[in-house]
Structure formats: C-alpha cells, structure tokens
Design an enzyme around this catalytic site. Sequence first.
Site, PDB file in Angstrom:
ATOM      1  N   HIS A  67      -8.961  -3.591  -2.255  1.00  0.00           N
ATOM      2  CA  HIS A  67      -8.006  -2.776  -1.493  1.00  0.00           C
ATOM      3  C   HIS A  67      -8.464  -1.311  -1.444  1.00  0.00           C
ATOM      4  O   HIS A  67      -8.446  -0.682  -0.388  1.00  0.00           O
ATOM      5  CB  HIS A  67      -6.619  -2.905  -2.148  1.00  0.00           C
ATOM      6  CG  HIS A  67      -5.529  -2.167  -1.434  1.00  0.00           C
ATOM      7  ND1 HIS A  67      -4.512  -2.803  -0.752  1.00  0.00           N
ATOM      8  CD2 HIS A  67      -5.289  -0.834  -1.307  1.00  0.00           C
ATOM      9  CE1 HIS A  67      -3.701  -1.884  -0.231  1.00  0.00           C
ATOM     10  NE2 HIS A  67      -4.147  -0.681  -0.560  1.00  0.00           N
ATOM     11  N   GLU A  68      -8.890  -0.780  -2.605  1.00  0.00           N
ATOM     12  CA  GLU A  68      -9.281   0.641  -2.646  1.00  0.00           C
ATOM     13  C   GLU A  68     -10.597   0.881  -1.923  1.00  0.00           C
ATOM     14  O   GLU A  68     -10.751   1.887  -1.227  1.00  0.00           O
ATOM     15  CB  GLU A  68      -9.347   1.153  -4.093  1.00  0.00           C
ATOM     16  CG  GLU A  68      -8.034   1.055  -4.881  1.00  0.00           C
ATOM     17  CD  GLU A  68      -6.804   1.547  -4.122  1.00  0.00           C
ATOM     18  OE1 GLU A  68      -6.919   2.493  -3.321  1.00  0.00           O
ATOM     19  OE2 GLU A  68      -5.722   0.959  -4.326  1.00  0.00           O
ATOM     20  N   CYS A 117       0.858  -1.192   0.000  1.00  0.00           N
ATOM     21  CA  CYS A 117       0.000   0.000   0.000  1.00  0.00           C
ATOM     22  C   CYS A 117       0.888   1.232   0.000  1.00  0.00           C
ATOM     23  O   CYS A 117       1.867   1.276   0.740  1.00  0.00           O
ATOM     24  CB  CYS A 117      -0.880  -0.024   1.252  1.00  0.00           C
ATOM     25  SG  CYS A 117      -1.932   1.421   1.418  1.00  0.00           S
TER      26      CYS A 117
HETATM   27 NI    NI Z   1      -3.477   1.205  -0.202  1.00  0.00          NI
END
Ligand code: NI
Length: 170
Positions: free
Chosen positions: A135-136, A93
């Site tokens: 993830h987003e 990330c």
């Molecule tokens: Ni991220």
Amino acid sequence: MALMEIKRYGEQVLSSPSVPVTDIDEEINRLVRSMIETMYAAPGVGLAAPQVGVAKRLAVIDTSAGEDPGKLIVIVNPEIKVAEGEQIGDEGCLSIPGFSADVSRPRRVFVTGVDPNGKPVEYEAKDLLARAFCHEVDHLNGKFFLDYLSPIKRELIKRKIRKKMHSGEW
Ligand code: NI
C-alpha cells in the site's frame, strides 16, 4: 513536533510518482518524526511522504498502530523485490477517509530500502505487514487501493468522493 495535514484523494501530489531520497539529512529526519506522530494521531498503520505533501520515497509503517514500539518501521527508497501468494482483505487509506474495500495483495513480500541512518535494510513480510508495504509503495508510485477494484466499485467510490468535494466535505 508538528502534526502534518494529510492530503486527500484528488491532490496532485498523491497521483504522481515520488522521487528517491538522495540525502538523509536533518530535514528528512524531521519529516520522519512528524510523519510518525501524524500516523499515530490519525490513527493509521502506515503513512507515505506524499500523503503529507512531500513527493519523496519514504514511508512509516506500524501494523500495531502504536501498541507495540518494536513494530515501527521507517523505510527510505523501499523496493518490493519479490511478491508471492495472495491475500484478500479490507483495506482503507488515510487519504481516502470513510471508504474501504476488499483488495487482493501478495501474501508475502521481500522489501529492500534504507533506514533513517542510511543503512541498507531488508524485510520479509507477510499478511498485514505485506499489505502495508504494498500500500505504501503504491503511494510512492502515485497509486491508490482504488486502482485494484473493479471499474464499477471504483466508479461508485469516486462518485461519492466527487459529491463530497462539491459539498465541501473533502
Ligand atoms: Ni494510503
């Protein structure tokens, strides 16, 4: 277009849910353009608005990291409607630089939202793109990939981050 500062783990905006976008105005369009530039410059394959300090539900994704112009996705108010299967893979990330870990994610997802023109869009995604959507969307809900790790692995990474914070490297 200005590059934006990417917020790091520990900043409040990253651990709170973001609010839906109600109006896609010029300000949102400027934000989207800056987020795309910031993602490519990082470089990364996805960036959510809270990562640049804006608590709004929108994200940009490009699993080719700028190699293939057709791969760029801008999604506003994304919602994961269906998730199925499983994939386990290394995930990092931009807000947690220097760390990554194996994370279990759905193999396939069906995502709805609107594009920057306000037009409804839907995506059937698998593999890396499915991982990126998950993830987003997590970022828009104040979650990190760290939340999926075993408590021991998570603590280990958090300790290292705290050390960096204390020494001013974070
Ligand atoms: Ni991220």
